[in-house]
Design an enzyme around this catalytic site. Sequence first.
Site, PDB file in Angstrom:
ATOM      1  N   LEU A 137       0.796  -1.408   0.188  1.00 24.72           N
ATOM      2  CA  LEU A 137      -0.272  -0.029  -0.083  1.00 24.72           C
ATOM      3  C   LEU A 137       1.015   1.282  -0.022  1.00 24.72           C
ATOM      4  CD1 LEU A 137      -2.580  -0.958   2.847  1.00 24.72           C
ATOM      5  CD2 LEU A 137      -2.903  -1.074   0.137  1.00 24.72           C
ATOM      6  N   ASP A 138       0.321   2.191  -0.639  1.00 25.65           N
ATOM      7  CA  ASP A 138       1.275   3.599  -0.508  1.00 25.65           C
ATOM      8  C   ASP A 138       1.664   3.969   0.961  1.00 25.65           C
ATOM      9  OD1 ASP A 138       1.127   3.378  -3.370  1.00 25.65           O
ATOM     10  OD2 ASP A 138      -0.394   4.820  -3.432  1.00 25.65           O
ATOM     11  N   LYS A 139       2.235   4.780   1.083  1.00 23.85           N
ATOM     12  CA  LYS A 139       2.698   5.369   2.254  1.00 23.85           C
ATOM     13  C   LYS A 139       1.594   5.872   3.114  1.00 23.85           C
ATOM     14  CE  LYS A 139       5.555   8.709   4.721  1.00 23.85           C
ATOM     15  NZ  LYS A 139       6.562   9.832   4.604  1.00 23.85           N
ATOM     16  N   ARG A 237      -5.522   5.664  -7.643  1.00 26.50           N
ATOM     17  CA  ARG A 237      -5.314   7.087  -7.777  1.00 26.50           C
ATOM     18  C   ARG A 237      -5.423   7.675  -9.124  1.00 26.50           C
ATOM     19  NH1 ARG A 237      -0.237   7.563  -4.179  1.00 26.50           N
ATOM     20  NH2 ARG A 237      -0.504   9.800  -4.474  1.00 26.50           N
TER      21      ARG A 237
END
Length: 327
Positions: A137-139, A237
């Site tokens: 997962l992105d930060k 996104r």
Amino acid sequence: MAERIVKEAQVPFDLGGNRFDQVATELFNDYSRSRITSWIKEGSIRVDGKVTKPKEKLFGGEMVTLDILLEDQQIHEAQEMPLDIVYEDDDIIIVNKPTGLVVHPAVGNRDGTLMNAILHHAPETALVPRAGIVHRLDKETTGLMVVAKTLAAQTDLVAQLQERSMGREYEAIAIGEMTGGGVVDEPIGRHPHNRQKMAVEPVHGKDAVTHYRMVERFNNHTHIRLKLETGRTHQIRVHMAFIQYPLVGDPQYGGRLKMPKACSADLQDKLRNFRRQALHAKKLELAHPITGEWMEWEIDLPEDMQQLLAALKKDMVESSNDTPEYF
């Protein structure tokens, strides 16, 4: 830290005529084809005690022996850090990742990552590539992730991801008022002019499919639920920005913050201070890599997204009450 694994199996005659690497993959199916091939080349898997080339054909009846020493593959340090563990057994860990936590160590984030925490919590993951982390997962994205504690579990979970049988559902808050759901089927690759970003790339991109549906519509915003078929970097996104519904707070794909007309002071404050993409991995479902049991987990939205949704609902109610009545 190291672990020796020794296994032996006789080649069934119905597999006679097949290549050694194909037969070995069938016999030792806890491990991936590429890993099996690598071990054959190292001489760690032998036929009747002899080193054999991967492409050599077997007749059937031979004895194949696997004798490997799994050594610590990690160059990263184990660090004691808080982990929100939703589920754990001998084979997997389900983690609820908070915002701000980087998954893998990299330039600028050598420690303090999820991998460092996993290595401390479950030292046996040092024997598994990437400490058993099979997806990321992105930060700033929150939510559910699965971690494999053994090599066999990692092999199976990677296969589930590749076969698209692992279910991953997200919730997000998008800018714009949707009228329904749909599917975005657009390939994703590196942005041609900014290597730090991804983009829809029809020629050089890899296939990417995102399903989305509306949960609730507000003034200039929509609460949505999304399901991934693929797992490209920044997929949700990029896809939502591509169809002109970027996520609230997305610094890379959302553009400059624009306040909705006549929105409340409370909503303005919430939007102005929401400094991450409003994206949460809410549900995860998979077949247990060892038992085969179908399992699923679902968790609530984090506090910041709940507060933003509450402000959007309140603003919606207040704006409807302010609408003049005509007789």
